[in-house]
Design a protein around this motif. Structure first.
Motif, short mmCIF file in Angstrom:
data_model
loop_
_atom_site.label_atom_id
_atom_site.label_comp_id
_atom_site.label_asym_id
_atom_site.label_seq_id
_atom_site.Cartn_x
_atom_site.Cartn_y
_atom_site.Cartn_z
N GLY A 1 7.22 1.36 4.24
CA GLY A 1 7.42 0.76 5.71
C GLY A 1 6.57 1.52 6.79
N LYS A 2 5.33 1.90 6.25
CA LYS A 2 4.35 2.47 7.14
C LYS A 2 3.08 1.89 7.53
CE LYS A 2 6.67 6.33 7.65
NZ LYS A 2 7.66 6.42 8.72
N CYS A 3 2.70 0.62 6.68
CA CYS A 3 1.27 0.16 6.58
C CYS A 3 1.42 -1.43 6.94
CB CYS A 3 0.53 0.41 5.51
SG CYS A 3 1.44 -0.57 4.19
N THR B 1 0.81 -1.09 0.15
CA THR B 1 0.04 -0.10 0.02
C THR B 1 0.87 1.14 -0.01
OG1 THR B 1 -2.08 -1.19 1.13
CG2 THR B 1 -1.89 1.33 1.02
N CYS B 2 1.70 1.60 1.07
CA CYS B 2 2.38 2.68 1.29
C CYS B 2 3.70 2.59 0.38
CB CYS B 2 2.74 2.97 2.89
SG CYS B 2 4.02 1.86 3.29
N GLY B 3 4.39 1.64 0.45
CA GLY B 3 5.60 1.37 -0.28
C GLY B 3 6.75 1.84 0.39
N VAL C 1 8.76 -6.16 2.88
CA VAL C 1 9.30 -6.18 1.56
C VAL C 1 9.61 -4.97 0.93
CG1 VAL C 1 8.76 -6.85 -0.88
CG2 VAL C 1 8.18 -8.57 1.31
N CYS C 2 8.75 -3.85 1.44
CA CYS C 2 8.91 -2.46 0.41
C CYS C 2 10.29 -1.90 1.17
CB CYS C 2 7.69 -1.52 0.77
SG CYS C 2 7.60 -1.21 2.51
N LEU C 3 10.68 -2.19 2.25
CA LEU C 3 11.72 -1.08 2.92
C LEU C 3 12.92 -2.23 3.02
CD1 LEU C 3 11.43 1.48 4.16
CD2 LEU C 3 11.35 0.49 6.36
S1 FES Z 1 3.73 -1.52 1.48
FE1 FES Z 1 3.45 -0.35 3.67
S2 FES Z 1 4.70 -1.28 4.89
FE2 FES Z 1 5.45 -1.94 3.13
#
Ligand code: FES
Ligand SMILES: Cc1cc2nc3c(=O)[nH]c(=O)nc-3n(C[C@H](O)[C@H](O)[C@H](O)COP(=O)(O)OP(=O)(O)OC[C@H]3O[C@@H](n4cnc5c(N)ncnc54)[C@H](O)[C@@H]3O)c2cc1C
Length: 274
Positions: free
Chosen positions: A245-247, A241-243, A257-259
């Motif tokens: 590291g916030k959600c 969702t956020c990409g 995975v995003c961070l």
């Molecule tokens: S997509 Fe939101 S924490 Fe990774």
């Protein structure tokens, strides 16, 4: 593109049908430029961008174009659900949004001086395609390079137009599950293609992106070859969702995975396949 959260406007300047359910989108910034980072790269192959349409939302994609290309970025989009269906309805000249790049990408400096094996299946190839463009542009920095790529049938193999050019610099080995009468390549699993490679295992790194079962099957082949887990890099896919590291939508074990990714050492994500 900048890492800020606000999506930026891009124009879809070229659309190409890569297979029955995958289209290649060439996107050009409107009123802004791609920031150029370390080594002249617009993104690090293996990083992802969030592409979207106002009113529908965003989805993550690993860019497939050369990371040295400053005029546009290309993403291969497989039709899956809401956002990707809306993206597939767009026409050349339409506007959409982009933000990123996010995540780590493949360890390019670590790859220098090594034999490289890129392993991918089905629609996992876009980030590997961009990695191939990178290594071809800097060919002398690397040893032998192999692409092992498998798909269900010949018409499901993506980026076909690039194979001839890639084949002049790296060894491209393709396989399909269901061959057509004219098919001259391999038939069977991607993991079986490791028989075709000639590498120095102790100086080899592997980059993978593809379905979980393919990645798991390769474990039994790569380890006996002497390629340690810390030289096998796997790109993971999770819903995002956020990409940034916030959600918590994208966790694999205790990692985001995003961070922390999407590229992980093999032993960091082993068994956590979707
Ligand atoms: S997509 Fe939101 S924490 Fe990774
Ligand atoms: C780092 C990264 C890179 C990616 N690169 C590419 C790429 O280059 N090209 C490409 O076509 N796709 C890529 N994907 C997958 C792509 O992001 C999803 O297909 C897309 O988010 C689906 O959005 P949607 O709104 O169309 O589907 P949704 O409406 O959100 O979902 C439809 C169905 O698919 C399932 N689903 C959706 N996304 C995923 C997922 N990531 N993992 C497991 N199940 C899922 C949902 O559970 C649901 O059942 C990537 C994903 C990640 C995390």
């Amino acid at each position: 593109m900048g890492s800020e959260l606000h999506p930026k406007k891009v124009t879809l300047i070229k659309l190409e049908q890569l297979s029955s359910n995958v289209k290649l989108f060439r996107l050009k910034p409107v009123g802004w430029e791609f920031p150029v980072g370390k080594g002249g790269l617009v993104f690090n192959p293996g990083q992802f961008v969030l592409a979207g349409i106002w009113g529908y939302g965003e989805a993550p994609f690993g860019p497939a174009s050369s990371p040295f290309e400053r005029g546009f970025i290309e993403i291969g989009v497989r039709i899956v659900g809401d956002v990707t269906t809306a993206l597939h309805r767009l026409k050349e000249g339409d506007e959409m949004t982009l933000r990123g790049p996010y995540g780590n990408g493949y360890p390019l400096d670590f790859f220098a001086g090594k034999d490289l094996v890129f392993v991918t299946g089905g629609c996992g190839i876009p980030p590997i395609a961009s990695l191939i463009e990178y290594v071809i542009a800097q060919r002398k920095r690397f040893g032998r390079i192999y692409l092992l790529y498998g798909a269900l049938s010949p018409k499901d193999l993506l980026f076909e137009k690039r194979y001839k050019r890639w084949g002049e610099s790296i060894k491209v080995i393709l396989t399909v599950d269901k061959p057509a009468p004219t098919w001259k390549g391999h038939v069977g699993l991607v993991s079986e293609l490791t028989r075709e490679i000639d590498i120095k295992p102790r100086n080899t790194a592997v980059a993978m992106c593809g379905p979980g079962p393919m990645t798991a099957a390769l474990e039994n082949i790569l380890r006996p070859l002497g390629i340690s887990d810390r030289r096998i890099f796997v790109s993971e896919e999770r819903r995002m969702t956020c990409g940034i590291g916030k959600c918590q939508h994208c966790t694999t074990g205790d990692k985001y995975v995003c961070l922390d990714g999407p590229v992980f050492y093999y032993d960091q994500v082993q068994g956590n396949w979707d």
